[in-house]
Scaffold this motif. Structure first.
Motif, PDB file in Angstrom:
ATOM      1  N   THR A  40      42.949  -6.120  14.888  1.00 62.29           N
ATOM      2  CA  THR A  40      43.682  -4.920  15.245  1.00 62.29           C
ATOM      3  C   THR A  40      42.684  -3.805  15.508  1.00 62.29           C
ATOM      4  O   THR A  40      41.762  -3.596  14.717  1.00 62.29           O
ATOM      5  CB  THR A  40      44.654  -4.493  14.127  1.00 62.29           C
ATOM      6  N   TYR A  42      42.375   0.156  15.810  1.00 65.28           N
ATOM      7  CA  TYR A  42      43.098   1.371  15.415  1.00 65.28           C
ATOM      8  C   TYR A  42      42.518   2.566  16.152  1.00 65.28           C
ATOM      9  O   TYR A  42      41.297   2.723  16.228  1.00 65.28           O
ATOM     10  CB  TYR A  42      42.978   1.602  13.904  1.00 65.28           C
ATOM     11  N   ASP A  44      42.525   6.900  16.731  1.00 61.38           N
ATOM     12  CA  ASP A  44      42.671   8.126  15.938  1.00 61.38           C
ATOM     13  C   ASP A  44      44.081   8.714  15.991  1.00 61.38           C
ATOM     14  O   ASP A  44      44.527   9.352  15.049  1.00 61.38           O
ATOM     15  CB  ASP A  44      41.662   9.192  16.382  1.00 61.38           C
ATOM     16  N   GLY A  46      46.836   7.127  15.880  1.00 62.36           N
ATOM     17  CA  GLY A  46      47.794   6.267  15.186  1.00 62.36           C
ATOM     18  C   GLY A  46      48.218   5.042  15.964  1.00 62.36           C
ATOM     19  O   GLY A  46      48.902   4.173  15.426  1.00 62.36           O
ATOM     20  N   ASP A  47      47.837   4.935  17.229  1.00 61.54           N
ATOM     21  CA  ASP A  47      48.161   3.748  18.020  1.00 61.54           C
ATOM     22  C   ASP A  47      47.370   2.550  17.502  1.00 61.54           C
ATOM     23  O   ASP A  47      46.259   2.689  16.991  1.00 61.54           O
ATOM     24  CB  ASP A  47      47.842   3.966  19.498  1.00 61.54           C
ATOM     25  N   GLU A  48      47.968   1.367  17.680  1.00 59.50           N
ATOM     26  CA  GLU A  48      47.329   0.118  17.289  1.00 59.50           C
ATOM     27  C   GLU A  48      47.415  -0.881  18.432  1.00 59.50           C
ATOM     28  O   GLU A  48      48.448  -1.010  19.082  1.00 59.50           O
ATOM     29  CB  GLU A  48      48.012  -0.480  16.061  1.00 59.50           C
ATOM     30  N   ASP A  50      46.542  -5.018  19.217  1.00 57.20           N
ATOM     31  CA  ASP A  50      46.284  -6.267  18.505  1.00 57.20           C
ATOM     32  C   ASP A  50      45.910  -7.394  19.452  1.00 57.20           C
ATOM     33  O   ASP A  50      46.515  -7.548  20.521  1.00 57.20           O
ATOM     34  CB  ASP A  50      47.547  -6.713  17.745  1.00 57.20           C
ATOM     35  N   GLY A  66      50.640  -4.121  21.319  1.00 58.62           N
ATOM     36  CA  GLY A  66      50.400  -2.881  20.609  1.00 58.62           C
ATOM     37  C   GLY A  66      51.674  -2.105  20.371  1.00 58.62           C
ATOM     38  O   GLY A  66      52.743  -2.503  20.819  1.00 58.62           O
ATOM     39  N   ASN A  67      51.530  -0.988  19.691  1.00 61.54           N
ATOM     40  CA  ASN A  67      52.683  -0.137  19.408  1.00 61.54           C
ATOM     41  C   ASN A  67      52.776   1.012  20.407  1.00 61.54           C
ATOM     42  O   ASN A  67      53.402   2.021  20.136  1.00 61.54           O
ATOM     43  CB  ASN A  67      52.632   0.388  17.967  1.00 61.54           C
TER      44      ASN A  67
END
Length: 121
Positions: A40, A42, A44, A46-48, A50, A66-67
């Motif tokens: 994953t 990450y 800064d 807050g997005d991720e 994968d 991802g989110n």
């Protein structure tokens, strides 16, 4: 649906194990940096993002998701290089943490000759 994947058929024995690494950079032309996946990333804000994979004795699939709208991160999607390592089942049973090993440790432990890597596109 905000997920990208890469699928390939392979020929492996039912007992074999597959470990996949992503080329995350190079130190110099002779020293690649292989990052084990799943992984994953990450950000800064807050997005991720994968990377993950699954495999069977017939195929493997590498996933990216991802989110957030991962199409906005083409540097994580385009021109990626992965190394797929098939470990014979009788060797894989020697260690329960093969998916956590770095690439150099894995090929040394199982005496893998990485000069015989096959390129698939």
């Amino acid at each position: 649906n905000n997920e990208y994947s890469f699928y390939r058929q392979i020929s492996a024995n039912l007992e074999d194990n597959v470990v996949i690494y992503r080329l995350s950079g190079v130190i110099d032309s002779q020293t690649p940096i292989w990052q084990p996946i799943p992984r994953t990333v990450y950000f800064d804000n807050g997005d991720e993002f994968d990377y993950d994979y699954d495999f069977s004795r017939e195929d493997f699939t590498i996933y990216a998701g991802g989110n957030y709208n991962i199409a906005t991160s083409p540097e994580l999607l385009n021109d990626q290089t992965f190394r797929v390592v098939i470990i014979p089942g009788n060797f894989a049973n020697k260690s329960s943490n093969i998916k956590e090993m770095d690439y150099e440790t894995l090929i040394a432990k199982y005496n893998i000759d990485d000069s015989k890597v096959k390129v698939i596109n």
